[in-house]
Design an enzyme around this catalytic site. Structure first.
Site, mmCIF file in Angstrom:
data_model
loop_
_atom_site.group_PDB
_atom_site.id
_atom_site.type_symbol
_atom_site.label_atom_id
_atom_site.label_comp_id
_atom_site.label_asym_id
_atom_site.label_seq_id
_atom_site.Cartn_x
_atom_site.Cartn_y
_atom_site.Cartn_z
ATOM 1 N N GLU A 31 2.865 -6.232 7.154
ATOM 2 C CA GLU A 31 2.130 -5.177 7.852
ATOM 3 C C GLU A 31 2.487 -5.060 9.330
ATOM 4 O O GLU A 31 2.471 -3.954 9.883
ATOM 5 C CB GLU A 31 0.615 -5.408 7.711
ATOM 6 C CG GLU A 31 0.038 -5.028 6.349
ATOM 7 C CD GLU A 31 0.147 -6.151 5.334
ATOM 8 O OE1 GLU A 31 -0.445 -6.018 4.252
ATOM 9 O OE2 GLU A 31 0.839 -7.163 5.620
ATOM 10 N N GLU A 40 -2.105 -9.392 -1.304
ATOM 11 C CA GLU A 40 -3.553 -9.546 -1.133
ATOM 12 C C GLU A 40 -4.265 -9.460 -2.475
ATOM 13 O O GLU A 40 -5.237 -10.188 -2.729
ATOM 14 C CB GLU A 40 -4.068 -8.483 -0.157
ATOM 15 C CG GLU A 40 -3.591 -8.734 1.273
ATOM 16 C CD GLU A 40 -3.967 -7.634 2.241
ATOM 17 O OE1 GLU A 40 -4.622 -7.920 3.249
ATOM 18 O OE2 GLU A 40 -3.599 -6.467 1.984
ATOM 19 N N ALA A 59 0.845 -1.194 0.000
ATOM 20 C CA ALA A 59 0.000 0.000 0.000
ATOM 21 C C ALA A 59 0.880 1.243 0.000
ATOM 22 O O ALA A 59 2.088 1.178 0.234
ATOM 23 C CB ALA A 59 -0.911 -0.003 1.232
ATOM 24 N N GLY A 73 -0.520 -5.213 0.388
ATOM 25 C CA GLY A 73 -1.680 -5.143 -0.494
ATOM 26 C C GLY A 73 -1.433 -5.777 -1.847
ATOM 27 O O GLY A 73 -2.372 -6.245 -2.499
#
Length: 258
Positions: A132, A112, A64, A109
């Site tokens: 994370e 993901e 991210a 992300g």
């Protein structure tokens, strides 16, 4: 439609989508919105039967955009998680096959996103992980739900709690990706796979994907909602502020467990 962070080329019934947001293809909110718009466009395009998703340069998606995290409180973080989950759930339930061609760094992300795709190919030297916890937060775009289903609860727990990165070879060994390739063979292999799939009936592809989706244990929506709420709780912590600041300042975080 024109996109700022995506490059789209349609060739022989395959849409080649390249995430191109220098320097690291960070998955910011604008890119998420572009992905959502792209899905709408590709679903309606009768010339497209398969989508291949990859990244520009040395990155698939490095994660991210951490700079966006500095202005988020808990409520905003939960809304962000839910919005990202919605896009990725649409990818997972998309009526046309989506292949992730993981060409390089695939973190946070980015992983993901790849896990939401129907099939994953990775370059042997790619790096995959969910880091994370290094920021004092947890995965928020479905990572805590999809990773255990792909690699098993124990391996997923280890990867998430240690923030370790694994290679494409290791990802194939544990079942996180379906095929590992030499870097220069990744896109040719993705093209070969997409070509085989594109020869099938579009109706049969749609129905097969729907049937496969129905095999997933339910209700996964409850798990996603819980993840988003816990993601928000992490954002309310002092350790999140320290983790994000340390990342941006390129130093090791000093967490105080509060």
């Amino acid at each position: 439609m024109s996109y700022h962070n995506l490059r789209v080329v349609i060739d022989d019934r395959v849409a080649w989508v390249t995430i191109d947001r220098p320097p690291a293809n960070a998955l910011d909110q604008a890119t998420l919105r572009e992905l959502e718009a792209l899905l709408g466009e590709m679903e309606e395009n009768r010339q497209v039967k398969v989508i291949v998703l990859t990244g520009a340069g040395r990155f698939f998606v490095a994660g991210a955009d951490i700079k966006e995290f500095t202005s988020l409180g808990g409520d905003e973080a939960e809304a962000l998680a839910l919005a990202g989950q919605q896009v990725f759930q649409r990818i997972e339930s998309f009526p046309k096959p989506i292949i992730a061609a993981i060409n390089g760094m695939c973190l946070g992300g980015g992983l993901e996103l790849a896990m939401a795709c129907h099939i994953r190919l990775a370059a042997a030297e790619a790096k995959l992980g969910l880091p994370e916890l290094n920021l004092g937060i947890i995965p928020g775009y479905g990572g805590t739900q999809r990773l255990p289903r792909l690699v098993g609860r124990g391996m997923a727990t280890r990867m998430i709690l240690t923030s370790e990165m694994i290679s494409g070879d290791e990802a194939a060994r544990i079942g996180l990706v379906e095929q590992v390739c030499a870097p220069d063979e990744l896109l040719p292999e993705a093209r070969k796979l997409a070509g085989v799939i594109a020869e099938k009936s579009g109706v049969a592809l749609r129905l097969a994907l729907a049937a496969i989706q129905a095999s997933t244990p339910h209700p996964q929506e409850a798990g996603f909602a819980r993840e988003a709420a816990l993601f928000a709780e992490a954002f309310r912590s002092e350790d999140r502020q320290e983790g994000v600041a340390a990342f941006l300042e390129k130093r090791k975080p000093q967490f105080h467990d509060r």
